[in-house]
Motif scaffolding. Structure first.
Motif, short mmCIF file in Angstrom:
data_model
loop_
_atom_site.label_atom_id
_atom_site.label_comp_id
_atom_site.label_asym_id
_atom_site.label_seq_id
_atom_site.Cartn_x
_atom_site.Cartn_y
_atom_site.Cartn_z
N LEU A 52 0.90 -1.17 -0.12
CA LEU A 52 0.03 0.07 0.05
C LEU A 52 1.01 1.21 0.21
CD1 LEU A 52 -2.88 -1.12 2.45
CD2 LEU A 52 -3.07 -0.38 0.08
N ASN A 53 1.99 1.15 0.84
CA ASN A 53 2.95 2.38 0.73
C ASN A 53 3.55 2.57 -0.46
OD1 ASN A 53 3.00 4.25 3.34
ND2 ASN A 53 5.02 3.76 3.20
N ARG A 54 3.89 1.49 -1.16
CA ARG A 54 4.49 1.52 -2.51
C ARG A 54 3.51 2.17 -3.53
NH1 ARG A 54 6.15 -4.07 -3.18
NH2 ARG A 54 4.01 -4.43 -3.80
N LYS A 55 2.43 1.74 -3.43
CA LYS A 55 1.44 2.36 -4.09
C LYS A 55 1.13 3.64 -4.14
CE LYS A 55 -3.37 1.36 -5.68
NZ LYS A 55 -4.55 0.71 -5.51
N ASN A 56 1.20 4.19 -2.95
CA ASN A 56 0.84 5.75 -2.93
C ASN A 56 2.39 6.65 -2.90
OD1 ASN A 56 -1.88 6.37 -1.64
ND2 ASN A 56 -1.32 4.19 -0.69
N ALA A 57 3.35 6.02 -2.45
CA ALA A 57 4.35 6.81 -2.45
C ALA A 57 5.48 6.63 -3.44
CB ALA A 57 5.29 6.66 -1.16
N LEU A 58 5.03 5.46 -4.47
CA LEU A 58 5.89 5.02 -5.43
C LEU A 58 7.09 4.71 -5.12
CD1 LEU A 58 4.57 7.73 -8.02
CD2 LEU A 58 3.40 5.43 -7.43
N PHE A 59 8.14 5.42 -4.63
CA PHE A 59 9.45 4.85 -4.35
C PHE A 59 10.13 5.55 -3.08
CE2 PHE A 59 9.48 8.19 -7.67
CZ PHE A 59 10.22 9.50 -6.90
N ALA A 60 11.01 4.98 -2.75
CA ALA A 60 12.08 5.61 -1.54
C ALA A 60 12.93 6.56 -2.27
CB ALA A 60 12.64 4.57 -0.79
N GLY A 61 13.46 7.45 -1.52
CA GLY A 61 14.08 8.45 -2.20
C GLY A 61 15.80 8.11 -2.29
N SER A 62 15.98 7.00 -1.57
CA SER A 62 17.48 6.53 -1.66
C SER A 62 17.67 5.22 -0.84
CB SER A 62 18.56 7.47 -1.01
OG SER A 62 18.10 7.56 0.63
N ASP A 63 18.98 4.57 -0.85
CA ASP A 63 18.72 3.15 -0.13
C ASP A 63 18.74 3.65 1.25
OD1 ASP A 63 19.23 1.46 -2.21
OD2 ASP A 63 21.53 1.93 -2.48
N GLU A 64 19.28 4.71 1.74
CA GLU A 64 18.76 5.09 3.13
C GLU A 64 17.60 5.21 3.70
OE1 GLU A 64 20.99 8.26 6.26
OE2 GLU A 64 20.63 8.95 4.24
N GLY A 65 16.68 5.80 2.41
CA GLY A 65 15.37 5.84 2.71
C GLY A 65 14.48 4.71 2.93
N GLY A 66 14.87 3.71 1.83
CA GLY A 66 14.67 2.21 2.13
C GLY A 66 14.80 1.68 3.48
N GLU A 67 15.98 2.02 4.06
CA GLU A 67 16.11 1.44 5.44
C GLU A 67 15.42 2.12 6.63
OE1 GLU A 67 20.41 2.16 6.15
OE2 GLU A 67 20.95 0.82 4.45
N HIS A 68 15.35 3.41 6.30
CA HIS A 68 14.45 4.12 7.55
C HIS A 68 12.92 3.56 7.20
CE1 HIS A 68 17.13 7.91 6.91
NE2 HIS A 68 17.55 7.01 7.67
N TRP A 69 12.33 3.32 5.84
CA TRP A 69 11.21 2.86 5.70
C TRP A 69 11.00 1.51 6.51
CZ3 TRP A 69 9.07 2.10 -0.03
CH2 TRP A 69 7.87 1.58 -0.18
#
Length: 320
Positions: A279-296
């Protein structure tokens, strides 16, 4: 001391932003727009920096949850895509969320349910090996080759229990395409196993094992013979043959639940835990960076653990 040194936001406001993004799937740019309508101008990049600060502070809690889960004797595991912005290339690359989960409620266990997500830049076996290097026990999973390789490399430490839901889904896909009597029969036979599971859910592991030995084992043995007979009768390269070979090729793992009342028939526990990520992927489309992926991964872990524990996530995050 404040979470954002010298900044204006209270801990409750940062928690509200996190819950909005990871529990209610409201991307930061939409939150920024909503605040602007109230005359509060906070750029999306500022909100993102707050989220980053929060993730850094909460990392030890996430790490502890992971350690606790990896100390379990049984885990569900799955992975899903996490698109990540690839700076300089003007497009996204594929990262992955690997989820490990535990839920002992079906047999009345005392350990609390929990899930932990880990971000990795790929889906290769090396990531499964790194994630599960400290785990010893039964992995409940689908038929992905990375887990098979892990069990092969560590035969004394890891045993695989496979998922009847994945098998049933393959037959269902064949049945919904039109006339497929073999698929329909397979679905009905697998349904008998699920009916037994519904009767014994919530009972002790010992009682569940006894009921499975008495009721489910004969059905599983009969189903294996039936599938082998059907495989001989259908064209070798047909989708039906492929589905039958998939089931028979995972039979040891599929039958694992018969001898252990702690195990489940499927991996739905971890599949449910993947829905918020989707659901988050559908709304936000992507993380801003690998670091953003870790925060997610860190923040989604705490949000979903709050849900599983029936704890209000904003109150919890504000307090922590």
């Amino acid at each position: 001391a404040r979470l954002i040194e010298g900044g204006l936001p209270t801990e409750a406001l940062v928690a509200d932003v996190i819950v909005g993004k990871y529990a209610d799937h409201n991307p930061l740019y939409r939150q920024s727009q909503a605040l602007a309508r109230q005359g509060i101008i906070i750029d999306r990049s500022t909100l993102a920096s707050w989220v980053g600060y929060a993730a850094a502070e909460l990392r030890p809690v996430w790490s502890l949850i992971r350690q606790r889960l990896l100390a379990s004797s049984r885990l569900f595991v799955d992975e899903t895509t996490a698109p990540v912005l690839d700076p300089g290339r003007g497009r996204t690359k594929l990262g992955y969320f690997w989820a490990i989960a535990r839920d002992d409620r079906p047999f009345g266990g005392s350990d609390p349910p929990a899930v932990a997500y880990t971000y990795a830049p790929g889906r290769g076996a090396e990531h499964a090996r790194e994630l599960l290097k400290d785990f010893n026990g039964v992995l409940q999973t689908d038929g992905y080759s990375a887990y098979k390789r892990l069990a092969k490399d560590r035969p004394n430490a890891i045993t695989l229990a496979h998922c009847w839901s994945h098998v049933r889904r393959r037959f269902y896909d064949l049945a919904k395409g039109g006339s497929a009597p073999i698929a329909q029969q397979a679905i009905a036979k697998i349904g008998e196993l699920y009916a037994i599971e519904a009767e014994i859910r919530g009972q002790s592991a010992e009682l569940r094992r006894a009921q499975r030995q008495a009721k489910s084992r004969p059905l599983v043995a009969e189903l294996e013979i039936w599938m082998m007979d059907q495989l001989k009768a259908v064209p070798g390269r047909s989708p039906m043959a492929e589905t039958l070979r998939y089931a028979l090729g995972h039979w040891d793992g599929l039958a694992r639940f018969l001898g252990d009342g702690h195990l489940e028939l499927d991996t739905n526990t971890v599949e449910r835990a993947m829905r918020p990520i989707a659901l988050n992927r559908k709304n936000a489309l992507f993380a801003g960076s690998d670091e953003g992926g870790e925060h997610w991964a860190i923040l989604a872990t705490l949000i979903e653990c709050c849900k599983l524990a029936a704890v209000e996530p904003k109150a919890y995050l504000t307090d922590v």
